[in-house]
Design a protein around this motif. Structure first.
Motif, short mmCIF file in Angstrom:
data_model
loop_
_atom_site.label_atom_id
_atom_site.label_comp_id
_atom_site.label_asym_id
_atom_site.label_seq_id
_atom_site.Cartn_x
_atom_site.Cartn_y
_atom_site.Cartn_z
N GLY A 133 1.64 9.84 -6.05
CA GLY A 133 2.14 11.19 -5.84
C GLY A 133 1.72 11.80 -4.52
O GLY A 133 1.57 13.03 -4.43
N LYS A 134 1.56 10.97 -3.48
CA LYS A 134 1.13 11.47 -2.19
C LYS A 134 2.27 11.53 -1.16
O LYS A 134 2.02 11.75 0.02
CB LYS A 134 0.00 10.60 -1.64
CG LYS A 134 -1.25 10.62 -2.52
CD LYS A 134 -2.34 9.76 -1.93
CE LYS A 134 -3.60 9.79 -2.81
NZ LYS A 134 -4.69 8.95 -2.26
N VAL A 135 3.50 11.32 -1.63
CA VAL A 135 4.65 11.30 -0.73
C VAL A 135 5.69 12.29 -1.23
O VAL A 135 6.01 12.33 -2.43
CB VAL A 135 5.28 9.88 -0.66
CG1 VAL A 135 6.47 9.87 0.29
CG2 VAL A 135 4.24 8.85 -0.23
N THR A 136 6.20 13.12 -0.33
CA THR A 136 7.28 14.07 -0.65
C THR A 136 8.46 13.81 0.28
O THR A 136 8.28 13.47 1.46
CB THR A 136 6.80 15.52 -0.49
OG1 THR A 136 6.40 15.75 0.88
CG2 THR A 136 5.66 15.82 -1.42
N TYR A 181 6.79 13.52 4.05
CA TYR A 181 5.37 13.80 4.26
C TYR A 181 4.54 12.81 3.45
O TYR A 181 4.87 12.50 2.30
CB TYR A 181 5.02 15.23 3.83
CG TYR A 181 5.31 16.28 4.88
CD1 TYR A 181 4.32 16.71 5.75
CD2 TYR A 181 6.58 16.85 4.98
CE1 TYR A 181 4.59 17.68 6.71
CE2 TYR A 181 6.86 17.81 5.93
CZ TYR A 181 5.84 18.22 6.79
OH TYR A 181 6.10 19.18 7.75
N VAL A 182 3.43 12.34 4.07
CA VAL A 182 2.46 11.46 3.40
C VAL A 182 1.08 12.07 3.60
O VAL A 182 0.61 12.18 4.74
CB VAL A 182 2.51 10.03 3.95
CG1 VAL A 182 1.48 9.16 3.25
CG2 VAL A 182 3.90 9.44 3.79
N ASN A 209 8.27 9.66 -6.65
CA ASN A 209 7.45 8.61 -7.24
C ASN A 209 8.18 7.26 -7.34
O ASN A 209 7.70 6.35 -8.01
CB ASN A 209 7.02 9.02 -8.66
CG ASN A 209 6.11 10.23 -8.64
OD1 ASN A 209 5.26 10.37 -7.76
ND2 ASN A 209 6.29 11.13 -9.61
N THR A 210 9.30 7.13 -6.64
CA THR A 210 10.10 5.91 -6.71
C THR A 210 10.16 5.26 -5.34
O THR A 210 10.77 5.82 -4.42
CB THR A 210 11.53 6.23 -7.21
OG1 THR A 210 11.45 6.97 -8.42
CG2 THR A 210 12.31 4.95 -7.45
N THR A 261 0.83 -1.21 0.00
CA THR A 261 0.00 0.00 0.00
C THR A 261 0.86 1.26 0.00
O THR A 261 0.50 2.27 -0.62
CB THR A 261 -0.94 -0.01 1.20
OG1 THR A 261 -1.68 -1.24 1.23
CG2 THR A 261 -1.91 1.15 1.15
N SER A 262 2.02 1.20 0.67
CA SER A 262 2.92 2.35 0.68
C SER A 262 3.46 2.62 -0.72
O SER A 262 3.61 3.79 -1.13
CB SER A 262 4.08 2.11 1.65
OG SER A 262 3.61 1.94 2.96
N GLU A 263 3.73 1.58 -1.47
CA GLU A 263 4.18 1.76 -2.85
C GLU A 263 3.09 2.42 -3.70
O GLU A 263 3.38 3.28 -4.54
CB GLU A 263 4.59 0.42 -3.44
CG GLU A 263 5.84 -0.17 -2.82
CD GLU A 263 6.19 -1.51 -3.42
OE1 GLU A 263 5.39 -2.01 -4.25
OE2 GLU A 263 7.24 -2.08 -3.05
N GLU A 264 1.83 2.04 -3.46
CA GLU A 264 0.73 2.67 -4.20
C GLU A 264 0.62 4.15 -3.85
O GLU A 264 0.36 4.99 -4.74
CB GLU A 264 -0.57 1.95 -3.88
CG GLU A 264 -0.61 0.49 -4.38
CD GLU A 264 -1.88 -0.21 -3.98
OE1 GLU A 264 -2.71 0.43 -3.29
OE2 GLU A 264 -2.07 -1.39 -4.36
#
Length: 410
Positions: free
Chosen positions: A184-187, A208-209, A194-195, A176-179
């Motif tokens: 584009g919800k992780v900075t 940030y998530v 995106n990797t 789920t973390s990979e999804e």
């Protein structure tokens, strides 16, 4: 004692040593005492040269004059080129030694002076604080580069994959973390990432998530042995059926009281047991530990107690021992044993040990032999056996010795 007579003590010393100046000591000279005599017109003059404090001797009877004694003699060539004996080192040597002492290693002297000044200042502050009846402030020791390098190589965790860090922080499962990363919800440090394979350090990087920052301190690793009851599943996908993780609700509710300021771990099971199977299952938040135990290369033996319907004959045991096809692979059990009957358990029981760990493997083995499974319970994984006093739905935290028995290598 050795006595030698020559025409001149100076010529004797020059012919014996053949050097300008040489300080003699017992380790350089093989004899301890040397007596030289010189014949002159009046009376001979004797030199009694000793290389150690001499023993008390009686005065010489020759002319009533006691011999002159020189301790640790120096043979020096004078300005006129002749050699002479003297009890004191030459002035030139003393002068050169003094110059070397003043010019040698000035940095070390400066450091020693600085240390002395620091020591005096610290003692002064300590005395002043003692006079004021207040304890001196404790200074934090500064670690050396070697100590910091040893800590970083042996204790500090290296940068990890972003998806793994999110799963360890309790955001979601690794998949789920990979999804979330792909969506584009992780900075990371203010930049969209995106990797999932990006290496990050939560103690330094700002992650940030969905607008919420991941804490710098990750939850500690925890390991539990759970006696799974019937009717619980090992995943959290279906809402109609209870998950085994719900059995830890009370433990998680009291987490903040027992571990203030520490994030809560996200627990999951190591492997799976189907909804009708009971017994031992490991629950943790350590992904590496779960991967090592559940991977087929570990070949951990798993012991099950199977209660069957009807009687068991020799042909049933032979059929189970020959194995069967499970998920396209021919699986053969490590052990099949008929257990003795007990008064409180009227049905026949089998002890079956497998190492493949495939889905419904034990049930397929029993079914292939023409038997019907009434109940199935796992009692052992590797060298760790389910505690007899651990009730259904209860869990116990594993010790380091028990983790080693399971084959865990950090």
């Amino acid at each position: 004692m050795a006595s030698m007579a020559t025409s001149s003590p100076i010529s004797f010393a020059a012919s014996f040593f053949k050097i300008k100046a040489f300080p003699l000591s017992p380790r350089f000279f093989p004899i301890r005492t040397l007596r030289c005599s010189v014949s002159s017109s009046s009376e001979p003059l004797e030199f009694d040269i000793s290389f150690a404090p001499p023993k008390p001797k009686p005065a010489s009877t020759r002319g009533g004059v006691s011999p002159q004694q020189l301790f640790i003699p120096w043979i020096v060539r004078g300005d006129d080129g002749t050699l002479k004996l003297q009890s004191q080192p030459p002035a030139r040597l003393i002068h050169s030694l003094a110059i070397d002492a003043t010019t040698q290693n000035p940095k070390k002297k400066e450091k020693s002076k600085k240390k002395q000044t620091q020591a005096t200042s610290s003692s002064a502050t300590a005395s002043s604080s003692a006079s004021a009846s207040s304890p001196p402030p404790q200074s934090v020791p500064k670690l050396s580069k070697a100590a910091r390098r040893f800590y970083n190589e042996n204790f500090k965790e290296p940068p990890q994959r972003l998806s793994k860090v999110l799963a360890a922080a309790g955001v979601a499962s690794r998949r789920t973390s990979e999804e979330l990363i792909f969506d584009g919800k992780v900075t990371v440090n203010g930049i969209l990432c995106n990797t999932p394979q990006t290496r990050v350090d939560p103690s330094r990087d700002i992650i940030y998530v969905n607008g919420n920052r991941i804490p710098k301190k990750l939850p500690p690793k925890v390991y539990f042995a759970l006696n799974k009851p019937k009717g619980y599943i090992c995943s959290s996908g279906e809402k109609e059926v209870k998950s085994v993780i719900s059995l830890f609700d009370e433990y998680m509710a009291s987490w903040d009281k027992r571990n203030p300021g520490t994030p809560k771990p996200r627990l999951f099971t190591v492997g799976r047991l189907d909804v009708a199977t009971t017994g031992l299952i490991i629950v943790t938040n350590d992904g590496d530990f779960a991967q090592q135990l559940s991977h087929p290369s570990s070949s951990l033996p798993k012991e099950y107690i199977t209660t069957v319907v009807g009687d068991i004959h020799k042909r049933h045991l032979m059929a189970i021992s020959e194995g069967t096809i499970v998920e396209g692979v021919h699986c053969v059990p490590d052990l099949v044993e008929l257990m003795p009957k007990q008064h409180d358990i009227p049905r026949a029981r089998l002890r079956i040990v497998v190492h493949e760990g495939r889905n419904h493997e034990v049930r397929e083995l029993v079914k292939n032999a023409g038997l019907v499974v009434h109940s199935l319970k796992r009692v052992r994984i590797g060298g760790f056996r389910l505690p007899s006093d651990l009730g259904l739905g209860k869990h116990a935290e594993l010790k380091q010795s028990e983790l080693k028995v399971l084959g865990w290598k950090r």
